[in-house]
Scaffold this motif. Sequence first.
Motif, PDB file in Angstrom:
ATOM      1  N   ALA A  57       1.004  -1.237  -0.106  1.00  0.00           N
ATOM      2  CA  ALA A  57       0.089  -0.039  -0.059  1.00  0.00           C
ATOM      3  C   ALA A  57       0.864   1.345  -0.038  1.00  0.00           C
ATOM      4  N   LEU A  58       2.055   1.129   0.163  1.00  0.00           N
ATOM      5  CA  LEU A  58       2.988   2.309   0.281  1.00  0.00           C
ATOM      6  C   LEU A  58       3.963   2.313  -0.911  1.00  0.00           C
ATOM      7  N   GLY A  59       3.419   1.697  -2.132  1.00  0.00           N
ATOM      8  CA  GLY A  59       4.267   1.660  -3.197  1.00  0.00           C
ATOM      9  C   GLY A  59       4.621   2.983  -3.584  1.00  0.00           C
ATOM     10  N   ALA A  60       3.822   4.011  -3.784  1.00  0.00           N
ATOM     11  CA  ALA A  60       4.020   5.426  -4.476  1.00  0.00           C
ATOM     12  C   ALA A  60       5.118   5.967  -3.360  1.00  0.00           C
ATOM     13  N   LEU A  61       4.654   5.985  -1.992  1.00  0.00           N
ATOM     14  CA  LEU A  61       5.580   6.573  -1.195  1.00  0.00           C
ATOM     15  C   LEU A  61       7.036   5.988  -1.192  1.00  0.00           C
ATOM     16  N   ARG A  62       7.431   4.492  -1.442  1.00  0.00           N
ATOM     17  CA  ARG A  62       8.497   3.755  -1.479  1.00  0.00           C
ATOM     18  C   ARG A  62       9.295   4.448  -2.731  1.00  0.00           C
ATOM     19  N   THR A  63       8.382   4.495  -3.816  1.00  0.00           N
ATOM     20  CA  THR A  63       9.116   4.944  -5.002  1.00  0.00           C
ATOM     21  C   THR A  63       9.568   6.368  -4.905  1.00  0.00           C
ATOM     22  N   GLU A  64       8.784   7.389  -4.440  1.00  0.00           N
ATOM     23  CA  GLU A  64       8.997   8.632  -4.136  1.00  0.00           C
ATOM     24  C   GLU A  64      10.605   8.742  -3.315  1.00  0.00           C
ATOM     25  N   PHE A  65      10.527   8.037  -2.320  1.00  0.00           N
ATOM     26  CA  PHE A  65      11.704   8.071  -1.404  1.00  0.00           C
ATOM     27  C   PHE A  65      12.575   7.590  -2.020  1.00  0.00           C
ATOM     28  N   THR A  66      12.620   6.459  -2.577  1.00  0.00           N
ATOM     29  CA  THR A  66      13.796   6.032  -3.333  1.00  0.00           C
ATOM     30  C   THR A  66      14.548   6.788  -4.367  1.00  0.00           C
ATOM     31  N   ALA A  67      13.609   7.366  -4.934  1.00  0.00           N
ATOM     32  CA  ALA A  67      14.105   8.518  -5.885  1.00  0.00           C
ATOM     33  C   ALA A  67      14.988   9.735  -5.318  1.00  0.00           C
ATOM     34  N   ARG A  68      14.350   9.891  -4.115  1.00  0.00           N
ATOM     35  CA  ARG A  68      14.998  11.033  -3.363  1.00  0.00           C
ATOM     36  C   ARG A  68      16.380  10.627  -2.947  1.00  0.00           C
ATOM     37  N   VAL A  69      16.378   9.339  -2.307  1.00  0.00           N
ATOM     38  CA  VAL A  69      17.759   8.937  -1.913  1.00  0.00           C
ATOM     39  C   VAL A  69      18.659   8.615  -3.051  1.00  0.00           C
ATOM     40  N   ASP A  70      18.219   8.135  -4.324  1.00  0.00           N
ATOM     41  CA  ASP A  70      18.974   8.239  -5.585  1.00  0.00           C
ATOM     42  C   ASP A  70      19.592   9.652  -5.636  1.00  0.00           C
ATOM     43  N   GLU A  71      18.856  10.622  -5.637  1.00  0.00           N
ATOM     44  CA  GLU A  71      19.106  12.115  -5.955  1.00  0.00           C
ATOM     45  C   GLU A  71      20.216  12.466  -5.034  1.00  0.00           C
ATOM     46  N   LEU A  72      20.068  12.145  -3.795  1.00  0.00           N
ATOM     47  CA  LEU A  72      21.219  12.503  -2.679  1.00  0.00           C
ATOM     48  C   LEU A  72      22.484  11.709  -3.418  1.00  0.00           C
ATOM     49  N   GLN A  73      22.363  10.439  -3.615  1.00  0.00           N
ATOM     50  CA  GLN A  73      23.462   9.803  -4.121  1.00  0.00           C
ATOM     51  C   GLN A  73      24.297  10.607  -5.423  1.00  0.00           C
ATOM     52  N   HIS A  74      23.433  10.819  -6.205  1.00  0.00           N
ATOM     53  CA  HIS A  74      23.929  11.532  -7.508  1.00  0.00           C
ATOM     54  C   HIS A  74      24.633  12.908  -7.015  1.00  0.00           C
ATOM     55  N   ARG A  75      24.150  13.503  -6.179  1.00  0.00           N
ATOM     56  CA  ARG A  75      24.617  15.008  -5.612  1.00  0.00           C
ATOM     57  C   ARG A  75      25.813  14.660  -5.017  1.00  0.00           C
ATOM     58  N   PHE A  76      26.167  13.545  -4.321  1.00  0.00           N
ATOM     59  CA  PHE A  76      27.365  13.309  -3.458  1.00  0.00           C
ATOM     60  C   PHE A  76      28.324  12.805  -4.461  1.00  0.00           C
ATOM     61  N   ASP A  77      27.963  11.913  -5.436  1.00  0.00           N
ATOM     62  CA  ASP A  77      28.741  11.563  -6.682  1.00  0.00           C
ATOM     63  C   ASP A  77      29.452  12.654  -7.348  1.00  0.00           C
ATOM     64  N   ALA A  78      28.585  13.669  -7.475  1.00  0.00           N
ATOM     65  CA  ALA A  78      28.877  14.772  -8.486  1.00  0.00           C
ATOM     66  C   ALA A  78      29.766  15.683  -7.631  1.00  0.00           C
ATOM     67  N   GLY A  79      30.049  15.513  -6.258  1.00  0.00           N
ATOM     68  CA  GLY A  79      30.575  16.350  -5.513  1.00  0.00           C
ATOM     69  C   GLY A  79      29.890  17.760  -4.937  1.00  0.00           C
ATOM     70  N   GLU A  80      28.618  17.750  -5.020  1.00  0.00           N
ATOM     71  CA  GLU A  80      27.974  18.749  -4.544  1.00  0.00           C
ATOM     72  C   GLU A  80      27.868  18.590  -2.905  1.00  0.00           C
ATOM     73  N   LEU A  81      27.974  17.593  -2.580  1.00  0.00           N
ATOM     74  CA  LEU A  81      27.864  17.237  -1.079  1.00  0.00           C
ATOM     75  C   LEU A  81      29.051  16.514  -0.561  1.00  0.00           C
ATOM     76  N   ASP A  82      29.474  17.083   0.651  1.00  0.00           N
ATOM     77  CA  ASP A  82      30.521  16.086   1.304  1.00  0.00           C
ATOM     78  C   ASP A  82      29.918  15.042   2.223  1.00  0.00           C
ATOM     79  N   GLU A  83      30.681  14.200   2.861  1.00  0.00           N
ATOM     80  CA  GLU A  83      30.092  13.363   3.633  1.00  0.00           C
ATOM     81  C   GLU A  83      29.256  13.788   4.735  1.00  0.00           C
ATOM     82  N   ARG A  84      29.561  14.897   5.395  1.00  0.00           N
ATOM     83  CA  ARG A  84      28.770  15.452   6.432  1.00  0.00           C
ATOM     84  C   ARG A  84      27.562  15.775   5.944  1.00  0.00           C
ATOM     85  N   ALA A  85      27.501  16.502   5.042  1.00  0.00           N
ATOM     86  CA  ALA A  85      26.309  17.049   4.240  1.00  0.00           C
ATOM     87  C   ALA A  85      25.325  15.783   3.913  1.00  0.00           C
ATOM     88  N   VAL A  86      25.729  14.731   3.283  1.00  0.00           N
ATOM     89  CA  VAL A  86      24.959  13.944   2.871  1.00  0.00           C
ATOM     90  C   VAL A  86      24.325  13.093   4.041  1.00  0.00           C
TER      91      VAL A  86
END
Length: 161
Positions: A57-86
């Motif tokens: 029943a939480l499929g849409a919520l899981r999809t949304e937050f998985t995408a948000r975690v992926d976005e954080l990963q992308h920003r960290f890999d791109a150097g926009e965020l350091d370890e502490r910020a991530v």
Amino acid sequence: MPIDELYPPVGYSPWWAVLGGGLILAAVALVIVVVRRTRDPGRPPRPVPSTPAGVDALGALRTEFTARVDELQHRFDAGELDERAVHLQLSALMRAFATRRTGRDASTWTLAEIERIGARELWDVIARNYPPSFADDGDPRARAVNPHESLGYARQVVNQW
């Protein structure tokens, strides 16, 4: 006016003292009632609702937050965020997920409150973010936890909890 015509001072009725004391007690009782109803730390949070087996029943919520975690990963890999910020943003993201998942504001929950609702997975991922989140930039604890592992674990919690 002759001195023998003076009247003695009028005394107050003892009921005035009783009325004053009663009003003070009523005010104190009102403050206690308001504080207990609005800030009762002894009352445990509601338990997390569970979904029946085989139903997501939480499929849409899981999809949304998985995408948000992926976005954080992308920003960290791109150097926009350091370890502490991530780790800071990941902690806020997981609290936002918990808020939406439970229907209660989890932005200020302590680890003890999270443990009381039985969300061990959420407790683990937020506790993992504490050392790098609260350490100064020069402190080795800021880099003690691998951000990629934290992001992977957060993704796992979003998909399983």
